[in-house]
Design an enzyme around this catalytic site. Structure first.
Site: not given
Lengths: 347, 395
Positions: B291, B295, B304
């Site tokens: 990805r 998100h 993160y």
């Protein structure tokens, strides 16, 4: 019990003549079975899914003989996973089938709660009406059978609270037979609550071509003028016994079997309450935010000037379903209903 | 999803560029690959040879059309992202980096095959013929799903992670009952695909779907796009054994494919769909991909994950590698690539205009389609609402 197979066959005439004149005596359990049988004969897309519903006929034998007669392709013993059962039933419905799902006991529906609330209830809405989920979710519910934990719950309010679901419950053999067929014929998902402690009680059924009532009609079971008792499922019989007992004391109690919890048959309820001026709601479920709460709100809002007394709720205490040695006092019984009737009439 | 922390993914520049402790771009020796990151055809190996037959029809024209799909899908995605940033959409889940995984799978499907997506499958939707404009409605808040699933055999997006795996399984059981498995007629035999991500593999519904489909031997292909991040949680927070290896425990063949290689994704999915249509049961495919973006537009991946990791995956870009391959094979020149880009611009323009012109639905419509048949409570509240609204108009 050995003659019941014949009775089932007659209950589901495959294009045969209805037997209007000869009411049959049948248990609620057999009537549910006969209703499903007839629906399966009428529509090859009706398929049953559940745990142990095949060879065993379900732990309550409600589907007894159906796999033998309709085959494993239409009566599926599934893996033991309720969300899996519900989710695959959604898929089958999307493919054009009409799944009838058996949840083994009330307290075992929660693993499927997500699928029911997030998917079953909302698919038609989400799809702007393009998709339909004509499913029936059968749940044996209620206590009074001395069972261990999770086998005696009345969790109907969760589903009645959820838009997109229809929620009904049968209290008589006749309703079991007809309402099951009506629920299966419904293009909306129907949660069908079965009063498990009444499974083996018998009643008369007219095996005609037409159901006596609509799926969502409330029915006056006992006529009365002094107070309205609103009950459903396993409590209908208890309420009717209470009405008889009250009559010996000169009190005329009207018993309404709600039959449908979503939607409610509001006109029938209000008509009775406007006549009696008093209402007592009886259910096994805990009272807090239960069906009785909704009924009390409805009645005070719509029949305020007719009321002689506040609406009184009789139900389970607001504790987890207790160990079965307590259920005799936890569940509403004749005395608690009569006490509520007395309190209502005291206003 | 409604976090107000918003960091544009394309400009995110975290301080640290330390390389990750391990190379998470390495899919390991089991991963099926036909086109490497440099655009070279991978030699036939023990791992990819079973799938080579599924690429026999892939000629220059097919390669060019796959490239076109990849570019257009990326552009659809970029436009969705931009429309969210411009306030036209409430949210957009980007598929950036997963184009090949989705186009490979989507192009492997036949028209009669049914797809059950999550909410990031814009590329599969494209391949199934769903107008990208229709995907925008739910993210704009004008509907919960703006297309008829049965028109393109592409189900509505499912937001609750994993629910759709069971729907696909049940749908596939219905296909079995319809007698549309193993007839030998390629235009009739039907399979179903279920899409989820690495996070989805932890869900109960995912695991139940594998159990149910294995028991029923239903014609379903589970397609896990392992994009390495379930919002902020990496693979090691989701599983110890990777999805393709876990499949075996369910009695289902599992295969890991290079999800950034459109040819491998196509071949492996074709093979699995063939098995399913032929009555040999379900398959689990783990598409190993990444990805590249956040998100969703509400996410901030700089909190993160480190940029060095993203940098590594940039070198494995699914479009770059096919472009290099086309150039090397003499199948594409600047003019042709330019024409595809121009087509992408036109598509983006059409989507943007359609989105901006998408009207707010009349409020009375929110009462529609709650039930198929009339429900007195809904009717009553709809009427009360209408009367309430009308009371203002009269003033």
């Amino acid at each position: 019990m050995t003659t019941s197979a014949g009775a089932q066959t007659q209950a589901a005439p495959a294009g045969g003549q209805p037997q209007e004149q000869a009411p049959q005596k049948m248990t609620i359990a057999k009537a549910l079975n006969a209703g499903m049988r007839r629906a399966m004969e009428a529509d090859p897309k009706v398929v049953l899914l559940g745990e142990d519903i095949g060879k065993l006929g379900g732990v309550f034998r409600i589907t007894e003989g159906l796999q033998k007669d309709f085959g494993e392709d239409r009566v599926l013993d599934t893996p033991l996973a309720e969300s899996g059962i519900m989710g695959t039933a959604v898929g089958l419905a999307l493919r054009g089938y009409r799944p009838v799902v058996e949840i083994q006991f009330d307290g075992f529906v929660y693993p499927a709660f997500d699928q029911i609330v997030s998917q079953v209830a909302k698919m038609h809405y989400r799809s702007l009406g393009h998709l339909k989920l004509p499913m029936v979710i059968r749940i044996p519910y209620g206590g009074g059978i001395g069972a261990v934990e999770h086998h005696s719950e009345s969790n109907e309010a969760y589903f009645a609270h959820t838009a997109g679901l229809r929620v009904v419950t049968a209290a008589t053999a006749e309703d079991a037979y007809w309402m099951m067929q009506q629920a299966i014929a419904s293009d909306d998902p129907v949660v069908f609550y079965e009063p498990k402690r009444r499974y083996h009680e018998r009643g008369e059924i007219l095996l005609g071509e037409r159901a006596p009532y609509g799926l969502h009609d409330a029915v006056v079971r006992t006529q009365g003028t002094d107070v309205t008792l609103l009950a459903y499922g396993p409590m209908v019989k208890t309420a009717m016994i209470a009405a008889q007992a009250a009559e010996t004391e000169g009190r005329s109690v009207e018993v309404i079997d709600l039959r449908s919890l979503s939607p409610l048959d509001v006109p029938t309820i209000l008509q009775s309450v406007e006549k009696t001026g008093r209402a007592v709601v009886v259910h096994e479920a805990q009272t807090y935010l239960g069906m009785g709460s909704e009924l009390a709100a409805l009645i005070q809002q719509e029949a305020f000037y007719h009321l002689e007394a506040p609406v009184i709720r009789v139900g389970g205490y607001n504790i987890p379903y207790p160990p079965s040695r307590h259920e005799e006092v936890f569940l509403p019984d004749l005395d608690r209903i009569l006490d509520a009737v007395d309190r209502s009439l005291a206003y | 999803m409604s976090d107000d922390v918003v960091a544009p993914v394309d400009t995110a520049a975290p301080a640290t560029h330390e390389p990750p402790a391990r190379d998470i771009t390495d899919g390991g020796p089991d991963m099926v690959q036909f086109l490497d990151a440099e655009g070279h055809r991978v030699p036939v190996t023990e791992v990819n040879s079973p799938y080579a037959q599924y690429l026999e029809d892939v000629d220059g024209e097919m390669l060019r059309s796959l490239y076109r799909d990849l570019v257009l899908v990326r552009r659809v995605d970029a436009e969705g992202h931009a429309l969210q940033r411009q306030g036209e959409l409430g949210l957009w889940p980007s598929l950036l980096g997963q184009e090949a995984a989705q186009v490979g799978a989507g192009r492997a499907m036949r028209p009669q095959d049914y797809a059950f997506p999550g909410y990031r499958e814009h590329g599969v939707a494209w391949c199934k013929g769903v107008d990208p404009v229709n995907l925008l409605g739910m993210f704009r808040g004008v509907n919960h799903g703006g297309w008829d699933s049965n028109e393109n055999n592409f189900h509505l997006y499912t937001i609750v992670i994993g629910n759709q795996m069971l729907h696909a399984t049940g749908y596939a059981m219905g296909v079995q009952k319809d007698g549309l498995v193993g007839t030998g007629d390629p235009d009739r035999d039907t399979a179903v695909m279920a899409f989820t991500g690495d996070g989805g593999t932890a869900q109960g519904d995912y695991n139940e779907a594998l159990v149910f489909s294995a028991v029923a031997q239903s014609p379903v292909v589970f397609y896990v796009q392992n994009n390495h991040w379930a919002i902020s949680e990496p693979n090691d927070r989701q599983f110890i054994i990777p999805p393709y290896q876990r499949a075996r425990g369910f009695g289902i063949p599992g295969v890991r494919v290079d999800g950034n290689d459109v040819l491998a994704s196509l071949a492996v999915t074709r093979a699995a769909l063939d098995r399913a249509r032929g009555g040999q049961g379900p398959t689990l495919i783990e598409a190993f991909t990444y990805r590249m973006g956040a998100h969703t537009t509400s996410d901030d991946p700089t909190k993160y994950r480190i940029a060095a990791e993203v940098d590594l995956w940039k070198k494995k870009d699914p479009i770059d590698r096919l472009r290099k391959h086309l150039v090397a094979e003499g199948l594409g020149d600047d003019e042709w690539f330019g024409a595809i880009d121009a087509e992408a611009d036109d598509l983006a323009q059409r989507i943007r205009t359609a989105c901006q012109q998408m009207p707010n639905p009349p409020h009375e419509e929110m009462f529609e389609n709650v039930y198929v048949d009339e429900h007195p409570l809904v009717t009553r509240e709809r009427d009360e609402f209408a009367a309430y609204q009308a009371s203002f108009e009269e003033d």
